[in-house]
Design a protein around this motif. Structure first.
Motif, PDB file in Angstrom:
ATOM      1  N   LEU A  15       1.058   3.076   9.413  1.00  0.00           N
ATOM      2  CA  LEU A  15       1.312   2.102  10.483  1.00  0.00           C
ATOM      3  C   LEU A  15       0.018   1.782  11.230  1.00  0.00           C
ATOM      4  CD1 LEU A  15       4.606   3.583  12.031  1.00  0.00           C
ATOM      5  CD2 LEU A  15       4.439   1.595  10.555  1.00  0.00           C
ATOM      6  N   TYR A  18      -2.397  -0.384   9.225  1.00  0.00           N
ATOM      7  CA  TYR A  18      -1.993  -1.802   9.233  1.00  0.00           C
ATOM      8  C   TYR A  18      -2.373  -2.463  10.560  1.00  0.00           C
ATOM      9  CZ  TYR A  18       0.872  -5.966   8.458  1.00  0.00           C
ATOM     10  OH  TYR A  18       1.301  -7.272   8.288  1.00  0.00           O
ATOM     11  N   TYR A  21      -6.007  -3.170  10.552  1.00  0.00           N
ATOM     12  CA  TYR A  21      -6.282  -4.327   9.680  1.00  0.00           C
ATOM     13  C   TYR A  21      -5.968  -5.639  10.408  1.00  0.00           C
ATOM     14  CZ  TYR A  21      -5.302  -8.023   6.365  1.00  0.00           C
ATOM     15  OH  TYR A  21      -5.264  -9.246   5.740  1.00  0.00           O
ATOM     16  N   LEU A  22      -4.811  -5.688  11.035  1.00  0.00           N
ATOM     17  CA  LEU A  22      -4.417  -6.918  11.751  1.00  0.00           C
ATOM     18  C   LEU A  22      -5.430  -7.262  12.836  1.00  0.00           C
ATOM     19  CD1 LEU A  22      -0.549  -6.458  12.199  1.00  0.00           C
ATOM     20  CD2 LEU A  22      -1.699  -8.057  10.661  1.00  0.00           C
ATOM     21  N   PRO A  35       3.537  -4.096  20.021  1.00  0.00           N
ATOM     22  CA  PRO A  35       3.910  -3.034  19.073  1.00  0.00           C
ATOM     23  C   PRO A  35       5.227  -3.309  18.357  1.00  0.00           C
ATOM     24  CG  PRO A  35       3.952  -2.219  21.345  1.00  0.00           C
ATOM     25  CD  PRO A  35       3.437  -3.622  21.406  1.00  0.00           C
TER      26      PRO A  35
ATOM     27  N   LYS B 216      11.147  -8.576   5.221  1.00  0.00           N
ATOM     28  CA  LYS B 216      10.325  -7.983   6.289  1.00  0.00           C
ATOM     29  C   LYS B 216       9.191  -7.115   5.744  1.00  0.00           C
ATOM     30  CE  LYS B 216      13.127  -9.811   9.232  1.00  0.00           C
ATOM     31  NZ  LYS B 216      12.756 -11.119   9.768  1.00  0.00           N
ATOM     32  N   LYS B 236      -3.896 -11.617   0.829  1.00  0.00           N
ATOM     33  CA  LYS B 236      -4.510 -11.560   2.157  1.00  0.00           C
ATOM     34  C   LYS B 236      -3.753 -12.434   3.170  1.00  0.00           C
ATOM     35  CE  LYS B 236      -9.430 -10.843   2.825  1.00  0.00           C
ATOM     36  NZ  LYS B 236     -10.739 -11.358   2.509  1.00  0.00           N
ATOM     37  N   THR B 239      -0.427 -10.516   4.032  1.00  0.00           N
ATOM     38  CA  THR B 239      -0.520  -9.284   4.844  1.00  0.00           C
ATOM     39  C   THR B 239      -0.767  -9.590   6.324  1.00  0.00           C
ATOM     40  OG1 THR B 239      -2.857  -9.106   4.250  1.00  0.00           O
ATOM     41  CG2 THR B 239      -1.315  -7.757   2.983  1.00  0.00           C
ATOM     42  N   ARG B 240      -1.175 -10.788   6.625  1.00  0.00           N
ATOM     43  CA  ARG B 240      -1.349 -11.135   8.047  1.00  0.00           C
ATOM     44  C   ARG B 240      -0.010 -11.445   8.710  1.00  0.00           C
ATOM     45  NH1 ARG B 240      -7.159 -14.298   7.680  1.00  0.00           N
ATOM     46  NH2 ARG B 240      -8.161 -12.527   6.706  1.00  0.00           N
ATOM     47  N   LYS B 241       1.028 -11.576   7.873  1.00  0.00           N
ATOM     48  CA  LYS B 241       2.354 -11.900   8.421  1.00  0.00           C
ATOM     49  C   LYS B 241       3.358 -10.767   8.254  1.00  0.00           C
ATOM     50  CE  LYS B 241       2.509 -15.604   5.942  1.00  0.00           C
ATOM     51  NZ  LYS B 241       2.978 -16.772   5.215  1.00  0.00           N
ATOM     52  N   LYS B 242       3.213  -9.997   7.184  1.00  0.00           N
ATOM     53  CA  LYS B 242       4.132  -8.876   6.972  1.00  0.00           C
ATOM     54  C   LYS B 242       3.458  -7.808   6.102  1.00  0.00           C
ATOM     55  CE  LYS B 242       7.209 -12.008   5.502  1.00  0.00           C
ATOM     56  NZ  LYS B 242       8.405 -12.649   4.954  1.00  0.00           N
ATOM     57  N   PRO B 243       3.902  -6.550   6.249  1.00  0.00           N
ATOM     58  CA  PRO B 243       3.250  -5.480   5.495  1.00  0.00           C
ATOM     59  C   PRO B 243       3.502  -5.576   3.990  1.00  0.00           C
ATOM     60  CG  PRO B 243       4.648  -4.601   7.247  1.00  0.00           C
ATOM     61  CD  PRO B 243       4.954  -6.051   7.141  1.00  0.00           C
ATOM     62  N   LYS B 278      -7.821  -2.234   0.790  1.00  0.00           N
ATOM     63  CA  LYS B 278      -8.097  -2.036   2.215  1.00  0.00           C
ATOM     64  C   LYS B 278      -8.525  -3.351   2.861  1.00  0.00           C
ATOM     65  CE  LYS B 278      -9.052   2.345   4.273  1.00  0.00           C
ATOM     66  NZ  LYS B 278      -7.862   2.920   3.925  1.00  0.00           N
ATOM     67  N   GLN B 279      -9.421  -4.058   2.173  1.00  0.00           N
ATOM     68  CA  GLN B 279      -9.904  -5.341   2.704  1.00  0.00           C
ATOM     69  C   GLN B 279      -8.771  -6.353   2.851  1.00  0.00           C
ATOM     70  OE1 GLN B 279     -13.000  -6.564   0.054  1.00  0.00           O
ATOM     71  NE2 GLN B 279     -14.539  -5.243   1.009  1.00  0.00           N
ATOM     72  N   ALA B 280      -7.822  -6.263   1.956  1.00  0.00           N
ATOM     73  CA  ALA B 280      -6.719  -7.232   1.982  1.00  0.00           C
ATOM     74  C   ALA B 280      -5.562  -6.765   2.856  1.00  0.00           C
ATOM     75  CB  ALA B 280      -6.231  -7.485   0.564  1.00  0.00           C
ATOM     76  N   GLY B 281      -5.700  -5.600   3.474  1.00  0.00           N
ATOM     77  CA  GLY B 281      -4.647  -5.106   4.364  1.00  0.00           C
ATOM     78  C   GLY B 281      -3.447  -4.552   3.635  1.00  0.00           C
ATOM     79  N   ILE B 282      -3.654  -4.165   2.379  1.00  0.00           N
ATOM     80  CA  ILE B 282      -2.555  -3.596   1.585  1.00  0.00           C
ATOM     81  C   ILE B 282      -2.502  -2.088   1.830  1.00  0.00           C
ATOM     82  CG2 ILE B 282      -1.810  -3.066  -0.777  1.00  0.00           C
ATOM     83  CD1 ILE B 282      -3.279  -5.763  -1.542  1.00  0.00           C
ATOM     84  N   ILE B 283      -1.300  -1.587   2.073  1.00  0.00           N
ATOM     85  CA  ILE B 283      -1.105  -0.146   2.241  1.00  0.00           C
ATOM     86  C   ILE B 283      -0.857   0.429   0.852  1.00  0.00           C
ATOM     87  CG2 ILE B 283       0.268   1.662   3.352  1.00  0.00           C
ATOM     88  CD1 ILE B 283      -1.164  -0.219   5.360  1.00  0.00           C
ATOM     89  N   PHE B 298       7.811   1.131   8.507  1.00  0.00           N
ATOM     90  CA  PHE B 298       7.538  -0.228   8.978  1.00  0.00           C
ATOM     91  C   PHE B 298       8.791  -0.905   9.536  1.00  0.00           C
ATOM     92  CE2 PHE B 298       3.517   0.086   6.645  1.00  0.00           C
ATOM     93  CZ  PHE B 298       2.667  -0.477   7.584  1.00  0.00           C
ATOM     94  N   LEU B 303       4.349  -0.521  15.854  1.00  0.00           N
ATOM     95  CA  LEU B 303       2.984  -0.178  15.461  1.00  0.00           C
ATOM     96  C   LEU B 303       2.319   0.587  16.599  1.00  0.00           C
ATOM     97  CD1 LEU B 303       1.593  -3.431  13.756  1.00  0.00           C
ATOM     98  CD2 LEU B 303       2.622  -1.423  12.686  1.00  0.00           C
TER      99      LEU B 303
END
Lengths: 44, 476
Positions: A15, A18, A21-22, A35, B216, B236, B239-243, B278-283, B298, B303
């Motif tokens: 969490l 992420y 990253y955001l 949050p 989601k 990319k 990932t800015r909108k959802k995990p 990591k750069q692309a925000g992928i877990i 999630f 968060l």
């Protein structure tokens, strides 16, 4: 199976990863950090 | 038409077809064509047409020799193809002539077997492209769509509707994860076993899922990518909108070889994937259990603002395990503020740990644990708490509960400690919800139950039992 303290720590780390990253991606540039933004139970 | 419309239109016939044909449907229960037609008919409300060159009726329905024989006024949006690979090219031609919009090619024997199979795949795709037919697979297991209750799958899939979308390059692994999700109450809006990805790429599915407001969290199991750059660019944006959470095996040479023969993909450098993800925000998750843990995290947790954590534990060793894991994962197990230590001195016995982890060292005053946890959530210095050892008693063996009868006094009442323990189960999820809503911080709970946590409970908690040594070695 991972023992729960480790599982729980890994979940929190994911969490946080992420959120970081955001932040770096500029997600909070024009709006404050919320949050609860992705909290599914918002809708349920 | 903009790009967003394009991807939605492109994949809509897969997930919301008006009618489907199962090519290779059969009454022979020893063949995949039987389980595929029975799965397709389980839930889907539109017409399902069996196609079989020899059988006149399949599972009680009129069967057609070819998809082209289905009457003209009965359009087929989606064809599920489950026949030997050598016949697939001809069948794709039939689909083109019928006006089919999308195909799920379950049949194996294409790119994954080498040069000869790749040539066959190219031939099939050349025909599909003439008619702009979207193709899932080949060498896949099918898909699930909650909106049309469509199980275009080669075996009965245990799946429930929900907020997750999942694309998997491994059909068996994917099916098992969806099944585990079912057991844990995690439902799926979409699931696609994408096989050799001759047409629609993994990033196309992820892009599509990103546009779906019902989705989601997005999951993927990836063995290799056809175009890494395209993947990163598309994902990319999502990932800015959802995990997006991904399992990517192939850390060893042995795995890379296995991947090549399984899906025909190149495993690629593991380190490179780590950096790029990591750069692309992928877990990145390592196991299916972890994938579902993160998914539930999630869905059910806010968060954290930062990485400062406090651990509250009824047992010292659990605190040690948790602190160790946190430190390895760069979560900061903070020093308690002096004012908090003073406050806790008032509610805990003198033997309490006077630090983080907060361990009241076997104190029987259960409400004090809860009071301490709530006080910690109120601190600006904490971003999340671990609250261990309380919660559901459903996994505790019945004979243990029965044994508790011995703790009743002469009037038939439990002492305060036991009563509090018994009360916790039913009230616990509501309490954690209240805390999360009120303080907007993650509350990670763990229980003594051996049950796997479920989404219905609305609380992410995990069993305190399990192999601790294995757990630690796996994250180092």
């Amino acid at each position: 199976m991972l023992p729960s303290p480790v599982r729980a720590a890994k979940v929190l780390a994911a969490l946080y990863e992420y959120k970081v990253y955001l932040e770096k991606a500029g997600h909070y540039k024009d709006k404050p950090f919320d949050p609860m933004e992705f909290w599914w139970l918002n809708d349920n | 038409m903009n790009k967003t419309d394009d991807i939605e239109k492109k994949l809509d016939p897969l997930f919301n077809p008006r009618a489907i044909a199962v090519i290779g449907a059969t009454n022979n229960s020893n063949k995949w064509g039987f389980s595929t037609i029975t799965s397709a008919m389980d839930g889907f409300k539109g017409p399902v047409y069996p196609v079989n060159i020899r059988e006149k009726k399949v599972v009680g329905q009129k069967a057609y020799k070819s998809v082209k024989d289905i009457p003209e006024n009965q359009p087929v949006d989606l064809a599920i193809i489950v026949i030997p690979s050598v016949y697939v090219v001809q069948v794709m031609q039939d689909c083109l002539e019928k006006g089919v919009k999308a195909c799920v090619v379950i049949s194996a024997g294409f790119a994954e077997i080498g040069k000869e199979g790749l040539a066959l795949q190219d031939e099939m795709m050349a025909i599909a492209r003439k008619g702009d037919i979207r193709v899932v697979g080949p060498n896949c297991m099918g898909l699930w769509s909650a909106t049309s209750e469509l199980r275009a799958f080669m075996f009965p899939l245990r799946v429930k509707s929900g907020p997750i979308a999942f694309v998997s390059q491994g059909g068996n692994v994917g099916g098992a994860i969806v099944g585990s999700g079912y057991d844990r109450g995690v439902g799926f809006q979409r699931y696609v076993s994408c096989g050799c990805t001759a047409d629609i790429q993994i990033e196309d599915y992820i892009e599509h899922f990103g546009l779906d407001p019902e989705v989601k969290v997005i999951l993927a199991y990836i063995e290799g990518l056809n175009d890494g750059q395209r993947f990163i660019e598309k994902v990319k944006k999502v990932t800015r909108k959802k995990p997006v959470i991904i399992i990517k095996p192939g850390k060893t040479e042995a795995a890379a070889k296995a991947i090549s023969s399984h899906s025909g993909a190149l495993a690629g450098s593991n380190t490179l994937y780590d950096v790029v993800f990591k750069q692309a925000g992928i877990i990145r998750a390592d196991t299916s259990e972890e994938l579902l843990d993160y998914t539930m995290g999630f869905l059910l947790q806010p968060l954290p603002k930062n990485n400062k954590v406090v651990i509250v534990t009824p047992g010292g060793s659990y605190g040690v395990l948790c602190a160790d894991a946190c430190a390895i994962l760069d979560l900061d197990v903070i020093d308690l503020p002096a004012k908090t230590i003073t406050e806790f001195d008032k509610i805990f016995p003198p033997r309490w740990s006077r630090g983080n982890p907060v361990d009241p060292a076997g104190d029987r005053d259960f409400p004090a644990y809860f009071k301490a946890a709530e006080m910690l959530l109120q601190l600006d210095e904490t971003d999340a708490i671990f609250f261990m050892g309380f919660g559901d008693l459903s996994g505790v063996p019945d004979d243990f509960i029965e044994h508790m009868e011995h703790f009743k006094d002469a009037d038939g009442n439990y002492d305060a400690f036991t009563q509090a323990l018994l009360n916790i189960g039913s009230e616990f999820p509501q309490l954690i919800h209240r805390w999360i809503k009120q303080y907007k911080k993650p509350v990670l709970t763990t229980t003594f139950t051996q049950e796997t946590p479920t989404l219905e409970e609305g609380v992410l908690h995990a069993s305190l039992t399990g192999s601790s040594c294995q757990g630690i070695s796996r994250i180092i």
